[in-house]
Design an enzyme around this catalytic site. Structure first.
Site, mmCIF file in Angstrom:
data_model
loop_
_atom_site.group_PDB
_atom_site.id
_atom_site.type_symbol
_atom_site.label_atom_id
_atom_site.label_comp_id
_atom_site.label_asym_id
_atom_site.label_seq_id
_atom_site.Cartn_x
_atom_site.Cartn_y
_atom_site.Cartn_z
ATOM 1 C CG ASP A 220 -2.057 0.949 1.119
ATOM 2 O OD1 ASP A 220 -2.298 1.464 0.011
ATOM 3 O OD2 ASP A 220 -2.727 1.199 2.137
ATOM 4 C CG ASN B 260 -7.419 -2.491 -6.261
ATOM 5 O OD1 ASN B 260 -6.467 -3.213 -6.018
ATOM 6 N ND2 ASN B 260 -7.827 -1.570 -5.386
HETATM 7 C C1 FPP Z 1 -2.037 0.090 -3.271
HETATM 8 O O1 FPP Z 1 -1.570 1.421 -3.207
HETATM 9 C C2 FPP Z 1 -1.389 -0.606 -4.389
HETATM 10 C C3 FPP Z 1 -2.047 -1.193 -5.403
HETATM 11 C C4 FPP Z 1 -3.522 -1.226 -5.492
HETATM 12 C C5 FPP Z 1 -1.318 -1.831 -6.530
HETATM 13 C C6 FPP Z 1 -0.040 -2.515 -6.199
HETATM 14 C C7 FPP Z 1 0.637 -2.915 -7.454
HETATM 15 C C8 FPP Z 1 1.957 -2.864 -7.711
HETATM 16 C C9 FPP Z 1 2.970 -2.497 -6.711
HETATM 17 C C10 FPP Z 1 2.496 -3.161 -9.062
HETATM 18 C C11 FPP Z 1 1.785 -4.136 -9.948
HETATM 19 C C12 FPP Z 1 1.986 -5.541 -9.567
HETATM 20 C C13 FPP Z 1 2.800 -6.452 -10.133
HETATM 21 C C14 FPP Z 1 2.793 -7.833 -9.609
HETATM 22 C C15 FPP Z 1 3.736 -6.165 -11.205
HETATM 23 P P1 FPP Z 1 -2.586 2.623 -3.452
HETATM 24 O O2 FPP Z 1 -2.608 2.922 -4.889
HETATM 25 O O3 FPP Z 1 -3.924 2.279 -2.878
HETATM 26 O O4 FPP Z 1 -1.892 3.747 -2.634
HETATM 27 P P2 FPP Z 1 -2.599 4.952 -1.862
HETATM 28 O O5 FPP Z 1 -3.411 4.336 -0.745
HETATM 29 O O6 FPP Z 1 -1.459 5.757 -1.376
HETATM 30 O O7 FPP Z 1 -3.448 5.668 -2.856
#
Ligand code: FPP
EC number: 2.5.1.-
Length: 253
Positions: free
Chosen positions: A33, A81
């Protein structure tokens, strides 16, 4: 004992973290996250945060392998998501495809076994193709299992398992009076994968967000304020160190 040193910010005083080699968690699961906030702090688009998050994935897999962790589960895309803006959803799909394309050879060389937890039928065809290729290519490897939770939701997984069990009952393959935890678990995405010992969530949030709801019954939780792109080997070491100083009683005394 495994000697891991943590250097504090000033790099003057070294705080030594000694990990017990005999008590390394078998399975670590991570809610990656804070990518969006990391990007926002730098006036970058959110997708750049996800891209930076992929760099952390590389580091964490390498270090987990080195530490002898057997299963690493990364929550990359939840069933919720899809509610994000289209361009962000597309960017995440693209990152998965690129990641598998670029890393498969190296992961395979390092004996990593790739699994996907989640409903891949709903993903774009190129993502499905790369996933299938990665699974087939790495299935006989003997190293760390990397489980990528993609289009994964804990409730969705449990409902799916209930429906699969019902089908087997209808076919007469399972007796409805004999459904046990062991039988039920065979219908989860995590069949044959032990429950996570340790669940890590960076970025300051302290919730489970529909992740491994069945499997987290006795997991230890570890939180950190750093955003996922800033998560380093030292955070992993500290999480394991803290885990090793907890008393897991599984409901006993
Ligand atoms: C949450 O942070 C993160 C995600 C929903 C996506 C995670 C994906 C990756 C790190 C890369 C893709 C995966 C692979 C396996 C290549 P957020 O976007 O909710 O952060 P925030 O809460 O700060 O908005």
């Amino acid at each position: 004992m495994l000697d891991i040193f943590k250097t504090n910010k000033s790099r003057k005083n070294k705080e030594q973290i000694v990990l017990d080699k005999e008590n390394i968690p078998k399975h670590i699961a991570i809610i990656m996250d804070g990518n969006g906030r990391w990007a926002k702090q730098r006036n970058l688009p959110r997708t750049m945060g996800h891209k930076a998050g992929v760099e952390t994935i590389r580091k964490v897999i390498k270090e987990s392998n080195k530490l002898g962790i057997k299963y690493l589960t990364l929550y990359a895309f939840s069933t919720e998501n899809w509610k994000r803006p289209n361009d962000e959803v597309s960017a995440l799909m693209k990152l998965l495809v690129e990641y598998l394309k670029n890393e498969l050879e190296e992961l395979n060389k390092n004996q990593v076994v790739i699994n996907i937890l989640g409903d891949i039928d709903k993903l774009p065809s190129d993502a499905q193709r790369e996933i299938k290729k990665a699974i087939v290519t790495t299935k006989d490897n003997i190293g760390i299992s990397l489980n990528i939770a993609f289009n994964y939701g804990g409730r969705d997984e449990i409902l799916r398992a209930v429906n699969l069990v019902l089908e087997e009952v209808k076919k007469g393959n399972i007796n409805e009076d004999s459904i046990s935890e062991d039988i039920f678990e065979k219908y989860l995405y995590t069949y044959n994968i032990p429950d996570p010992d340790l669940i890590i969530r960076p970025s300051g949030e302290q919730r489970i967000s529909n992740f491994l709801l069945w499997q987290c019954a006795y997991s230890e939780f570890w939180y950190s304020n750093v955003c996922w792109p800033d998560f380093k080997e030292e955070h992993l070491h500290k999480a394991i160190y803290d885990y090793q100083h907890r008393d897991r009683r599984y409901g006993g005394v």
